[in-house]
Design an enzyme around this catalytic site. Structure first.
Site, PDB file in Angstrom:
ATOM      1  N   GLU A 120      -2.610   7.761  -4.677  1.00  0.00           N
ATOM      2  CA  GLU A 120      -2.955   7.205  -5.984  1.00  0.00           C
ATOM      3  C   GLU A 120      -4.423   7.333  -6.342  1.00  0.00           C
ATOM      4  O   GLU A 120      -4.791   7.243  -7.523  1.00  0.00           O
ATOM      5  CB  GLU A 120      -2.554   5.730  -6.055  1.00  0.00           C
ATOM      6  CG  GLU A 120      -3.375   4.813  -5.185  1.00  0.00           C
ATOM      7  CD  GLU A 120      -2.972   3.349  -5.349  1.00  0.00           C
ATOM      8  OE1 GLU A 120      -3.836   2.545  -5.710  1.00  0.00           O
ATOM      9  OE2 GLU A 120      -1.785   3.019  -5.123  1.00  0.00           O
ATOM     10  N   ARG A 162       0.856  -1.175   0.000  1.00  0.00           N
ATOM     11  CA  ARG A 162       0.000   0.000   0.000  1.00  0.00           C
ATOM     12  C   ARG A 162       0.898   1.232   0.000  1.00  0.00           C
ATOM     13  O   ARG A 162       1.954   1.247   0.620  1.00  0.00           O
ATOM     14  CB  ARG A 162      -0.939   0.019   1.217  1.00  0.00           C
ATOM     15  CG  ARG A 162      -2.075  -0.993   1.137  1.00  0.00           C
ATOM     16  CD  ARG A 162      -3.094  -0.600   0.056  1.00  0.00           C
ATOM     17  NE  ARG A 162      -4.237  -1.509   0.003  1.00  0.00           N
ATOM     18  CZ  ARG A 162      -4.330  -2.548  -0.805  1.00  0.00           C
ATOM     19  NH1 ARG A 162      -3.320  -2.850  -1.619  1.00  0.00           N
ATOM     20  NH2 ARG A 162      -5.411  -3.307  -0.810  1.00  0.00           N
TER      21      ARG A 162
END
Length: 331
Positions: free
Chosen positions: A266, A237
């Site tokens: 993101e 992550r």
């Protein structure tokens, strides 16, 4: 009369999501799919009206306001077509009576092999070599890499994907160190504290979940522990690393290379074609200026096998909930 179908609204639905879910749907009687291309947020949640479940991906919003909106529309089940669930306000979901299910395992080999592909591309500079050859430049200067054989590799997180990484690098003849709060005794690998692992490893691969303990796990202090010239690979992550600290380590030359399949911010970038836009994220733009940084847009999971397994498990969760009131893999 036949019973009403159990309707699942699939958000962030790309062409490959439609194909993989539709291919598995005939095996799950009584389920129906409604595809929505938009990301799930407080505004798009209205598209779930008339559905008993929503299906969300890693960058869909499932915070309190979104969950409240879904509950008001009559949604009962949140289906995550991913393993991670850090995007969900679980306490609020429970308070609203919403059940949350996930895909705990799809193809750990897919992500582990992508991490290896990123690493090999970065250290052997094959992406730059490919671009040169296409332009008729066959010069080798600037493309020198290093062997993986014999190097010390640290794997942070030895769940299903991390275990695959350990075995891959053992097979490549590397000395593998591991760190995990719950060591796997069957892996045959030496476990260490995080700081000693970082200090000993030429290559560090991150494959841990995102939670309060792993948020910015790799920060300025821990980057300083790594040997000068070490390479960092993150396929877990984005927020596991402090991106600004990594940029500082790259600027100083202390960090020798960085490969990312995930990025801290993101959600506003990945899974969309932004080639005609100006990227407003200055941190991401700075990352792209380094010749020793390689970024892919969260595609580690993206294989035939993984997509099929994600679809089967997601629909299996829905069918189990419809029949018994509980999904197969409840969070």
């Amino acid at each position: 009369m036949p019973p009403e179908p159990f309707v699942i609204t699939v958000f962030s639905a790309k062409r490959y999501d439609r194909q993989s879910l539709a291919a598995e749907l005939p095996s799950f009687a009584g389920l129906a799919l409604n595809f929505v291309e938009a990301r799930l947020d407080e505004h798009s949640a209205q598209a779930a009206q008339g559905s008993q479940a929503v299906c969300a991906f890693v960058n869909d919003r499932l915070d309190g306001p979104v969950l409240e909106r879904l509950a008001a529309l009559g949604v009962q089940l949140i289906l995550l077509r991913c393993a991670g669930f850090n995007q969900v306000d679980l306490a609020r979901a429970q308070a609203l009576g919403l059940t949350v299910a996930r895909v705990p395992e799809y193809s750990p080999h897919a992500v582990a092999e992508h991490a290896l592909a990123l690493l090999l591309t970065l250290v052997r500079k094959t992406h730059r070599a490919h671009a040169r050859v296409r332009e008729g430049n066959f010069e080798l200067d600037g493309l020198q890499g290093f062997d993986l054989f014999g190097k010390t590799v640290g794997v942070v997180g030895t769940g299903r994907i991390g275990a695959c990484l350990v075995r891959i690098f053992q097979g490549l003849g590397c000395e593998v160190l591991a760190h995990d709060p719950q060591p796997n005794p069957d892996l045959g690998v030496r476990y260490q504290g995080l700081n000693p692992l970082l200090a000993s490893s030429r290559i560090v691969l991150l494959q841990c979940p995102l939670n309060a303990q792993t948020q910015h796990l790799i920060n300025a202090e821990r980057l300083a522990l790594m040997p000068r010239g070490a390479v960092l690979v993150n396929t877990s992550r984005g927020a596991v690393i402090d991106t600004r600290a990594v940029i500082a380590a790259l600027k100083s030359g202390h960090l020798g290379g960085l490969a990312l399949d995930v990025y801290e911010e993101e959600a506003s970038l990945f899974f969309a074609d932004r080639s005609g836009e100006v990227i407003g994220d200055d941190v991401f733009a700075r990352l792209q200026t380094f010749p020793n940084v390689l970024i892919t847009a969260h595609q580690g999971f993206f294989t035939d096998e993984a997509l099929a397994q994600i679809a089967r498990t997601t629909l299996g969760n829905a069918q189990s909930f419809r029949q018994t009131g509980r999904p197969l893999h409840e969070v």
